[in-house]
Design an enzyme around this catalytic site. Sequence first.
Site, PDB file in Angstrom:
ATOM      1  N   TYR A  29      49.688  31.369  43.338  1.00 24.08           N
ATOM      2  CA  TYR A  29      48.535  31.279  44.238  1.00 24.08           C
ATOM      3  C   TYR A  29      48.715  32.265  45.393  1.00 24.08           C
ATOM      4  CZ  TYR A  29      47.400  26.937  41.718  1.00 24.08           C
ATOM      5  OH  TYR A  29      47.097  26.008  40.752  1.00 24.08           O
ATOM      6  N   PRO A  85      38.604  18.898  40.563  1.00 23.89           N
ATOM      7  CA  PRO A  85      38.099  17.525  40.592  1.00 23.89           C
ATOM      8  C   PRO A  85      36.728  17.348  41.231  1.00 23.89           C
ATOM      9  CG  PRO A  85      39.766  17.824  42.292  1.00 23.89           C
ATOM     10  CD  PRO A  85      39.754  19.083  41.477  1.00 23.89           C
ATOM     11  N   GLY A 101      28.435  19.938  38.821  1.00 24.19           N
ATOM     12  CA  GLY A 101      27.379  20.598  38.037  1.00 24.19           C
ATOM     13  C   GLY A 101      26.018  19.983  38.273  1.00 24.19           C
TER      14      GLY A 101
HETATM   15  N1  LIG Z   1      46.957  23.933  36.687  1.00 19.67           N
HETATM   16  C1  LIG Z   1      45.983  24.803  36.739  1.00 19.67           C
HETATM   17  O1  LIG Z   1      45.826  25.659  35.854  1.00 19.67           O
HETATM   18  C2  LIG Z   1      45.031  24.769  37.900  1.00 19.67           C
HETATM   19  C3  LIG Z   1      43.843  25.506  37.875  1.00 19.67           C
HETATM   20  C4  LIG Z   1      42.979  25.432  38.971  1.00 19.67           C
HETATM   21  C5  LIG Z   1      43.315  24.634  40.045  1.00 19.67           C
HETATM   22  N2  LIG Z   1      44.494  23.933  40.050  1.00 19.67           N
HETATM   23  C6  LIG Z   1      44.876  23.055  41.188  1.00 19.67           C
HETATM   24  O2  LIG Z   1      43.848  22.116  41.382  1.00 19.67           O
HETATM   25  C7  LIG Z   1      43.381  22.173  42.723  1.00 19.67           C
HETATM   26  C8  LIG Z   1      41.908  21.852  42.743  1.00 19.67           C
HETATM   27  O3  LIG Z   1      41.192  22.718  41.888  1.00 19.67           O
HETATM   28  P1  LIG Z   1      40.073  23.716  42.413  1.00 19.67           P
HETATM   29  O4  LIG Z   1      40.424  24.166  43.792  1.00 19.67           O
HETATM   30  O5  LIG Z   1      39.844  24.720  41.361  1.00 19.67           O
HETATM   31  O6  LIG Z   1      38.783  22.810  42.383  1.00 19.67           O
HETATM   32  P2  LIG Z   1      38.119  21.760  43.374  1.00 19.67           P
HETATM   33  O7  LIG Z   1      39.123  21.157  44.255  1.00 19.67           O
HETATM   34  O8  LIG Z   1      37.337  20.848  42.499  1.00 19.67           O
HETATM   35  O9  LIG Z   1      37.064  22.625  44.158  1.00 19.67           O
HETATM   36  C9  LIG Z   1      37.426  23.561  45.114  1.00 19.67           C
HETATM   37  C10 LIG Z   1      36.154  24.311  45.485  1.00 19.67           C
HETATM   38  O10 LIG Z   1      35.168  23.401  45.928  1.00 19.67           O
HETATM   39  C11 LIG Z   1      34.879  23.633  47.309  1.00 19.67           C
HETATM   40  N3  LIG Z   1      34.926  22.318  47.972  1.00 19.67           N
HETATM   41  C12 LIG Z   1      36.008  21.522  48.155  1.00 19.67           C
HETATM   42  N4  LIG Z   1      35.663  20.397  48.790  1.00 19.67           N
HETATM   43  C13 LIG Z   1      34.324  20.479  49.012  1.00 19.67           C
HETATM   44  C14 LIG Z   1      33.375  19.628  49.635  1.00 19.67           C
HETATM   45  N5  LIG Z   1      33.744  18.455  50.136  1.00 19.67           N
HETATM   46  N6  LIG Z   1      32.081  20.037  49.680  1.00 19.67           N
HETATM   47  C15 LIG Z   1      31.707  21.210  49.152  1.00 19.67           C
HETATM   48  N7  LIG Z   1      32.569  22.080  48.556  1.00 19.67           N
HETATM   49  C16 LIG Z   1      33.853  21.704  48.485  1.00 19.67           C
HETATM   50  C17 LIG Z   1      35.928  24.571  47.845  1.00 19.67           C
HETATM   51  O11 LIG Z   1      35.354  25.488  48.750  1.00 19.67           O
HETATM   52  P3  LIG Z   1      35.697  25.419  50.328  1.00 19.67           P
HETATM   53  O12 LIG Z   1      36.976  26.167  50.494  1.00 19.67           O
HETATM   54  O13 LIG Z   1      34.523  26.092  50.946  1.00 19.67           O
HETATM   55  O14 LIG Z   1      35.803  23.976  50.687  1.00 19.67           O
HETATM   56  C18 LIG Z   1      36.386  25.291  46.591  1.00 19.67           C
HETATM   57  O15 LIG Z   1      35.588  26.416  46.337  1.00 19.67           O
HETATM   58  C19 LIG Z   1      43.732  23.586  43.172  1.00 19.67           C
HETATM   59  O16 LIG Z   1      43.786  23.697  44.580  1.00 19.67           O
HETATM   60  C20 LIG Z   1      45.067  23.794  42.507  1.00 19.67           C
HETATM   61  O17 LIG Z   1      46.085  23.144  43.272  1.00 19.67           O
HETATM   62  C21 LIG Z   1      45.334  23.984  38.986  1.00 19.67           C
END
Ligand SMILES: NC(=O)c1ccc[n+]([C@@H]2O[C@H](COP(=O)([O-])OP(=O)(O)OC[C@H]3O[C@@H](n4cnc5c(N)ncnc54)[C@H](OP(=O)(O)O)[C@@H]3O)[C@@H](O)[C@H]2O)c1
Length: 291
Positions: A65, A211, A215
């Site tokens: 990251y 999470p 959609g």
């Molecule tokens: N193992 C793997 O291959 C893998 C892949 C992807 C991710 N991950 C892990 O999983 C974690 C979560 O996944 P992710 O970051 O892809 O997805 P996520 O947590 O579902 O979504 C993050 C996105 O949603 C926005 N967001 C977050 N909270 C929000 C809210 N309350 N209202 C509106 N928008 C919101 C964020 O933008 P803002 O910054 O504007 O809030 C960001 O663009 C990552 O941080 C990482 O640690 C692992």
Amino acid sequence: MRSLDGMTDTFTIGGDLEVRRLGFGAMRITGKGIWGPPDDPDEARAVLRRAVELGVNLIDTADSYGPEVSENLIAEALYPYPDGLVIATKGGLRRTGPGQWPRDARPERLKECCEGSLRRLRLERIDLYQLHSPDRAVPLEDSLGALKELQDEGKIRHIGVSNVSLDQLERSRELVDVVTVQNRYNLTDRHSEDVLEACEDAEIGFLPWSPVATGDLARPGGPLDEIAGAHDATPSQVALAWLLARSPVMLPIPGTSTVEHLEENVAARELHLTDAEVDGLGAAIRGRSPA
Ligand SMILES: NC(=O)c1ccc[n+]([C@@H]2O[C@H](COP(=O)([O-])OP(=O)(O)OC[C@H]3O[C@@H](n4cnc5c(N)ncnc54)[C@H](OP(=O)(O)O)[C@@H]3O)[C@@H](O)[C@H]2O)c1
């Protein structure tokens, strides 16, 4: 701690690491394309500190990251770490540019990744080290064998896997003691349902990534919008509350670059959906009316 709906607020990873089930994903505190430093490093450090203040004690990151940026920010913001904070990191992907993630889970590379994470996080032992993704070019035995060696050397406490099929999880469990799985899973993507069920059976922690993705379900007047309205909550909070209600092994790690979204996400711990709402959302996802 037991919540109103009878589901515990905590989960014990690997039998000895008790964490609050709603964690924090530290992938979004980097630059665009998860590449380079964030636009606002002060805000990124503030997000990390606020997460801990709010009682979050599971932070997920990876050497890739940034690369390195997320782990460096975690150490800058939080070291010396408070008791009980579990930092889960991962190795096995390379970075060749923004949005590019080629796999490289050769044993020598994994050991190099782990050494780098130990140094950046200023740790002598990493509580939870995850194989970021199986690498088709490397036998799973070899990748996990390297993690087992690191564990035997005391550099890793527990081993997790990520982006695995059910078959890969079963094979992994024959090789090492797998304490967590991290796969994509959310209201709209439930391809890993079989893996989640296997985790429930074996009491393995399941960290759903992406999470808060909702959609089309969050469209005005849609099922998520209606439930959010009824609870004076946001669709993101309902998505997280639904995950927490879905399984006692579920450990969501929502990621954000802002304190505002962090606070909103963590507040989802207090949002308790009714059984009918949980089932209704499940059914809406499967494209049919709730029973
Ligand atoms: N193992 C793997 O291959 C893998 C892949 C992807 C991710 N991950 C892990 O999983 C974690 C979560 O996944 P992710 O970051 O892809 O997805 P996520 O947590 O579902 O979504 C993050 C996105 O949603 C926005 N967001 C977050 N909270 C929000 C809210 N309350 N209202 C509106 N928008 C919101 C964020 O933008 P803002 O910054 O504007 O809030 C960001 O663009 C990552 O941080 C990482 O640690 C692992």
